[in-house]
Write a protein that holds these residues in place. Sequence first.
Motif, mmCIF file in Angstrom:
data_model
loop_
_atom_site.group_PDB
_atom_site.id
_atom_site.type_symbol
_atom_site.label_atom_id
_atom_site.label_comp_id
_atom_site.label_asym_id
_atom_site.label_seq_id
_atom_site.Cartn_x
_atom_site.Cartn_y
_atom_site.Cartn_z
ATOM 1 N N ILE A 85 33.887 2.603 -12.505
ATOM 2 C CA ILE A 85 35.332 2.629 -12.220
ATOM 3 C C ILE A 85 36.053 3.501 -13.247
ATOM 4 C CG2 ILE A 85 37.444 1.227 -12.195
ATOM 5 C CD1 ILE A 85 35.668 -1.032 -10.954
ATOM 6 N N ILE A 86 35.694 3.341 -14.510
ATOM 7 C CA ILE A 86 36.302 4.169 -15.556
ATOM 8 C C ILE A 86 35.934 5.633 -15.335
ATOM 9 C CG2 ILE A 86 36.284 4.681 -18.032
ATOM 10 C CD1 ILE A 86 35.887 1.594 -18.422
ATOM 11 N N PHE A 87 34.647 5.894 -15.031
ATOM 12 C CA PHE A 87 34.199 7.259 -14.763
ATOM 13 C C PHE A 87 34.964 7.864 -13.590
ATOM 14 C CE2 PHE A 87 31.570 9.939 -12.028
ATOM 15 C CZ PHE A 87 31.439 11.046 -12.856
ATOM 16 N N ARG A 88 35.077 7.131 -12.497
ATOM 17 C CA ARG A 88 35.778 7.636 -11.303
ATOM 18 C C ARG A 88 37.204 8.042 -11.649
ATOM 19 N NH1 ARG A 88 37.723 3.239 -7.386
ATOM 20 N NH2 ARG A 88 39.005 2.969 -9.247
ATOM 21 N N ARG A 90 38.559 8.744 -14.603
ATOM 22 C CA ARG A 90 38.604 9.884 -15.525
ATOM 23 C C ARG A 90 38.182 11.172 -14.818
ATOM 24 N NH1 ARG A 90 39.662 5.829 -17.442
ATOM 25 N NH2 ARG A 90 41.844 6.087 -17.244
ATOM 26 N N GLU A 91 37.176 11.098 -13.967
ATOM 27 C CA GLU A 91 36.710 12.265 -13.216
ATOM 28 C C GLU A 91 37.823 12.803 -12.320
ATOM 29 O OE1 GLU A 91 33.876 15.145 -11.890
ATOM 30 O OE2 GLU A 91 33.961 13.841 -13.636
ATOM 31 N N CYS A 92 38.548 11.917 -11.672
ATOM 32 C CA CYS A 92 39.636 12.350 -10.792
ATOM 33 C C CYS A 92 40.810 12.900 -11.599
ATOM 34 C CB CYS A 92 40.066 11.208 -9.869
ATOM 35 S SG CYS A 92 38.785 10.814 -8.637
ATOM 36 N N GLU A 93 41.043 12.365 -12.769
ATOM 37 C CA GLU A 93 42.074 12.928 -13.649
ATOM 38 C C GLU A 93 41.671 14.339 -14.088
ATOM 39 O OE1 GLU A 93 42.472 10.112 -16.833
ATOM 40 O OE2 GLU A 93 43.415 8.617 -15.546
ATOM 41 N N PHE A 94 40.412 14.497 -14.477
ATOM 42 C CA PHE A 94 39.893 15.805 -14.893
ATOM 43 C C PHE A 94 39.983 16.799 -13.741
ATOM 44 C CE2 PHE A 94 36.039 18.502 -14.742
ATOM 45 C CZ PHE A 94 36.385 19.396 -15.752
ATOM 46 N N SER A 95 39.541 16.380 -12.573
ATOM 47 C CA SER A 95 39.584 17.234 -11.395
ATOM 48 C C SER A 95 41.013 17.665 -11.100
ATOM 49 C CB SER A 95 38.987 16.481 -10.207
ATOM 50 O OG SER A 95 39.071 17.245 -9.043
ATOM 51 N N GLN A 96 41.943 16.756 -11.251
ATOM 52 C CA GLN A 96 43.350 17.072 -11.011
ATOM 53 C C GLN A 96 43.847 18.144 -11.974
ATOM 54 O OE1 GLN A 96 45.511 16.497 -8.669
ATOM 55 N NE2 GLN A 96 46.960 17.731 -9.809
ATOM 56 N N GLU A 97 43.418 18.067 -13.219
ATOM 57 C CA GLU A 97 43.820 19.075 -14.200
ATOM 58 C C GLU A 97 43.324 20.459 -13.787
ATOM 59 O OE1 GLU A 97 45.724 19.040 -17.039
ATOM 60 O OE2 GLU A 97 46.283 17.027 -16.382
ATOM 61 N N LEU A 98 42.120 20.531 -13.222
ATOM 62 C CA LEU A 98 41.575 21.818 -12.803
ATOM 63 C C LEU A 98 42.252 22.350 -11.549
ATOM 64 C CD1 LEU A 98 37.747 21.245 -13.282
ATOM 65 C CD2 LEU A 98 39.313 22.483 -14.789
ATOM 66 N N ILE A 99 42.528 21.451 -10.605
ATOM 67 C CA ILE A 99 43.082 21.850 -9.310
ATOM 68 C C ILE A 99 44.573 22.137 -9.408
ATOM 69 C CG2 ILE A 99 43.548 21.078 -6.958
ATOM 70 C CD1 ILE A 99 40.968 19.412 -7.169
ATOM 71 N N GLY A 100 45.289 21.269 -10.116
ATOM 72 C CA GLY A 100 46.749 21.384 -10.165
ATOM 73 C C GLY A 100 47.348 20.900 -8.857
ATOM 74 N N GLY A 101 48.503 21.364 -8.530
ATOM 75 C CA GLY A 101 49.154 20.976 -7.294
ATOM 76 C C GLY A 101 49.765 19.604 -7.382
ATOM 77 N N SER A 102 49.889 18.967 -6.240
ATOM 78 C CA SER A 102 50.536 17.662 -6.171
ATOM 79 C C SER A 102 49.607 16.595 -6.723
ATOM 80 C CB SER A 102 50.911 17.346 -4.728
ATOM 81 O OG SER A 102 51.538 16.087 -4.661
ATOM 82 N N ILE A 111 39.881 9.795 -5.572
ATOM 83 C CA ILE A 111 39.546 8.376 -5.723
ATOM 84 C C ILE A 111 38.961 7.825 -4.425
ATOM 85 C CG2 ILE A 111 40.566 6.068 -5.987
ATOM 86 C CD1 ILE A 111 42.409 7.362 -8.142
ATOM 87 N N ALA A 112 39.584 8.162 -3.300
ATOM 88 C CA ALA A 112 39.079 7.685 -2.009
ATOM 89 C C ALA A 112 37.672 8.204 -1.746
ATOM 90 C CB ALA A 112 40.031 8.102 -0.883
ATOM 91 N N ASP A 113 37.448 9.503 -1.987
ATOM 92 C CA ASP A 113 36.131 10.106 -1.732
ATOM 93 C C ASP A 113 35.051 9.480 -2.608
ATOM 94 O OD1 ASP A 113 37.252 11.795 0.144
ATOM 95 O OD2 ASP A 113 37.306 13.533 -1.195
ATOM 96 N N MET A 114 35.330 9.365 -3.899
ATOM 97 C CA MET A 114 34.317 8.807 -4.798
ATOM 98 C C MET A 114 34.045 7.331 -4.487
ATOM 99 S SD MET A 114 35.018 10.609 -8.482
ATOM 100 C CE MET A 114 33.504 9.937 -9.192
ATOM 101 N N THR A 115 35.087 6.595 -4.113
ATOM 102 C CA THR A 115 34.923 5.178 -3.799
ATOM 103 C C THR A 115 34.110 5.000 -2.521
ATOM 104 O OG1 THR A 115 36.993 4.693 -4.937
ATOM 105 C CG2 THR A 115 36.140 2.980 -3.463
#
Length: 130
Positions: A85-88, A90-102, A111-115
Amino acid sequence: MKILLTLFIALSVMLSSPRGAMAEELNCDQFLEGSTPWASCNNYNASVDADKDLNDAYRNLMTVMNKPAWREAKKKLIAAQRAWIIFRDRECEFSQELIGGSNHVNQSECIADMTEKRAEYIKSLYESYK
Protein backbone atom coordinates in the motif's frame (compact mmCIF):
# COMPACT_ATOMS: atom_id res chain seq x y z
CA MET A 1 -16.85 26.62 -10.75
CA LYS A 2 -18.21 25.95 -7.25
CA ILE A 3 -18.88 22.30 -8.16
CA LEU A 4 -15.34 21.95 -9.51
CA LEU A 5 -13.86 23.42 -6.33
CA THR A 6 -16.02 21.15 -4.16
CA LEU A 7 -14.96 18.07 -6.16
CA PHE A 8 -11.31 19.09 -5.99
CA ILE A 9 -11.46 19.48 -2.21
CA ALA A 10 -13.34 16.20 -1.77
CA LEU A 11 -10.92 14.28 -3.97
CA SER A 12 -7.93 15.86 -2.23
CA VAL A 13 -9.19 14.68 1.14
CA MET A 14 -10.13 11.21 -0.12
CA LEU A 15 -6.87 10.62 -1.98
CA SER A 16 -4.82 11.67 1.02
CA SER A 17 -6.83 9.42 3.36
CA PRO A 18 -6.12 5.75 3.89
CA ARG A 19 -7.83 3.62 1.25
CA GLY A 20 -10.08 2.05 3.84
CA ALA A 21 -11.71 5.42 4.39
CA MET A 22 -13.10 5.38 0.84
CA ALA A 23 -16.51 3.85 1.15
CA GLU A 24 -18.83 5.09 -1.56
CA GLU A 25 -18.63 6.01 -5.18
CA LEU A 26 -19.34 9.52 -6.39
CA ASN A 27 -22.06 10.47 -8.89
CA CYS A 28 -20.16 11.64 -11.98
CA ASP A 29 -23.25 12.47 -14.06
CA GLN A 30 -23.16 16.09 -12.91
CA PHE A 31 -19.90 16.71 -14.82
CA LEU A 32 -19.40 17.26 -18.53
CA GLU A 33 -18.20 14.03 -20.10
CA GLY A 34 -14.52 14.27 -20.98
CA SER A 35 -13.85 17.14 -18.58
CA THR A 36 -11.20 16.99 -15.85
CA PRO A 37 -13.81 16.78 -13.05
CA TRP A 38 -15.58 13.95 -14.92
CA ALA A 39 -12.28 12.06 -15.38
CA SER A 40 -11.31 12.64 -11.74
CA CYS A 41 -14.68 11.39 -10.57
CA ASN A 42 -14.57 8.26 -12.74
CA ASN A 43 -10.99 7.44 -11.78
CA TYR A 44 -11.91 7.85 -8.13
CA ASN A 45 -14.85 5.46 -8.60
CA ALA A 46 -12.56 2.96 -10.34
CA SER A 47 -10.16 3.13 -7.40
CA VAL A 48 -13.04 2.56 -4.95
CA ASP A 49 -14.18 -0.49 -6.94
CA ALA A 50 -10.63 -1.84 -7.15
CA ASP A 51 -10.12 -1.29 -3.42
CA LYS A 52 -13.31 -3.20 -2.61
CA ASP A 53 -12.21 -6.02 -4.92
CA LEU A 54 -8.76 -6.13 -3.31
CA ASN A 55 -10.21 -6.14 0.20
CA ASP A 56 -12.54 -9.03 -0.68
CA ALA A 57 -9.69 -11.03 -2.21
CA TYR A 58 -7.42 -10.30 0.75
CA ARG A 59 -10.13 -11.33 3.24
CA ASN A 60 -10.69 -14.59 1.34
CA LEU A 61 -6.97 -15.37 1.33
CA MET A 62 -6.63 -14.54 5.03
CA THR A 63 -9.49 -16.95 5.78
CA VAL A 64 -7.68 -19.76 3.93
CA MET A 65 -4.48 -18.96 5.82
CA ASN A 66 -6.23 -19.17 9.19
CA LYS A 67 -4.58 -22.49 10.01
CA PRO A 68 -1.67 -23.05 12.40
CA ALA A 69 0.58 -24.22 9.55
CA TRP A 70 0.11 -20.86 7.79
CA ARG A 71 0.79 -18.65 10.84
CA GLU A 72 4.19 -17.35 9.65
CA ALA A 73 3.09 -16.98 6.03
CA LYS A 74 0.03 -15.04 7.18
CA LYS A 75 2.23 -12.62 9.17
CA LYS A 76 4.37 -12.10 6.08
CA LEU A 77 1.29 -11.50 3.92
CA ILE A 78 0.07 -8.83 6.35
CA ALA A 79 3.49 -7.13 6.30
CA ALA A 80 3.70 -7.41 2.51
CA GLN A 81 0.24 -5.92 2.04
CA ARG A 82 1.03 -2.98 4.31
CA ALA A 83 4.30 -2.38 2.45
CA TRP A 84 2.53 -2.71 -0.91
CA ILE A 85 0.00 0.00 0.00
CA ILE A 86 2.83 2.39 0.85
CA PHE A 87 4.66 1.40 -2.35
CA ARG A 88 1.52 1.92 -4.48
CA ASP A 89 0.91 5.37 -3.08
CA ARG A 90 4.54 6.47 -3.43
CA GLU A 91 4.79 4.97 -6.94
CA CYS A 92 1.70 6.89 -8.05
CA GLU A 93 3.05 10.09 -6.52
CA PHE A 94 6.35 9.55 -8.37
CA SER A 95 4.53 8.77 -11.60
CA GLN A 96 2.49 11.94 -11.21
CA GLU A 97 5.66 14.00 -10.88
CA LEU A 98 6.92 12.59 -14.18
CA ILE A 99 3.63 12.92 -16.06
CA GLY A 100 2.42 16.25 -14.71
CA GLY A 101 -1.01 17.40 -15.76
CA SER A 102 -4.07 17.11 -13.59
CA ASN A 103 -2.81 15.65 -10.33
CA HIS A 104 -5.90 13.83 -9.16
CA VAL A 105 -6.83 12.46 -12.58
CA ASN A 106 -3.47 10.76 -13.15
CA GLN A 107 -2.85 9.76 -9.55
CA SER A 108 -6.28 8.19 -9.03
CA GLU A 109 -5.95 6.32 -12.34
CA CYS A 110 -2.57 4.97 -11.22
CA ILE A 111 -4.01 3.90 -7.86
CA ALA A 112 -6.94 2.15 -9.55
CA ASP A 113 -4.67 0.33 -12.03
CA MET A 114 -2.17 -0.85 -9.42
CA THR A 115 -4.95 -1.91 -7.03
CA GLU A 116 -6.69 -3.92 -9.76
CA LYS A 117 -3.43 -5.74 -10.51
CA ARG A 118 -2.82 -6.45 -6.82
CA ALA A 119 -6.38 -7.76 -6.44
CA GLU A 120 -5.82 -10.16 -9.36
CA TYR A 121 -2.58 -11.36 -7.76
CA ILE A 122 -4.22 -11.93 -4.36
CA LYS A 123 -7.10 -13.75 -6.08
CA SER A 124 -4.61 -16.02 -7.85
CA LEU A 125 -2.98 -16.85 -4.50
CA TYR A 126 -6.39 -17.61 -3.03
CA GLU A 127 -7.24 -19.91 -5.96
CA SER A 128 -3.91 -21.72 -5.55
CA TYR A 129 -4.23 -22.32 -1.82
CA LYS A 130 -7.93 -22.71 -1.08
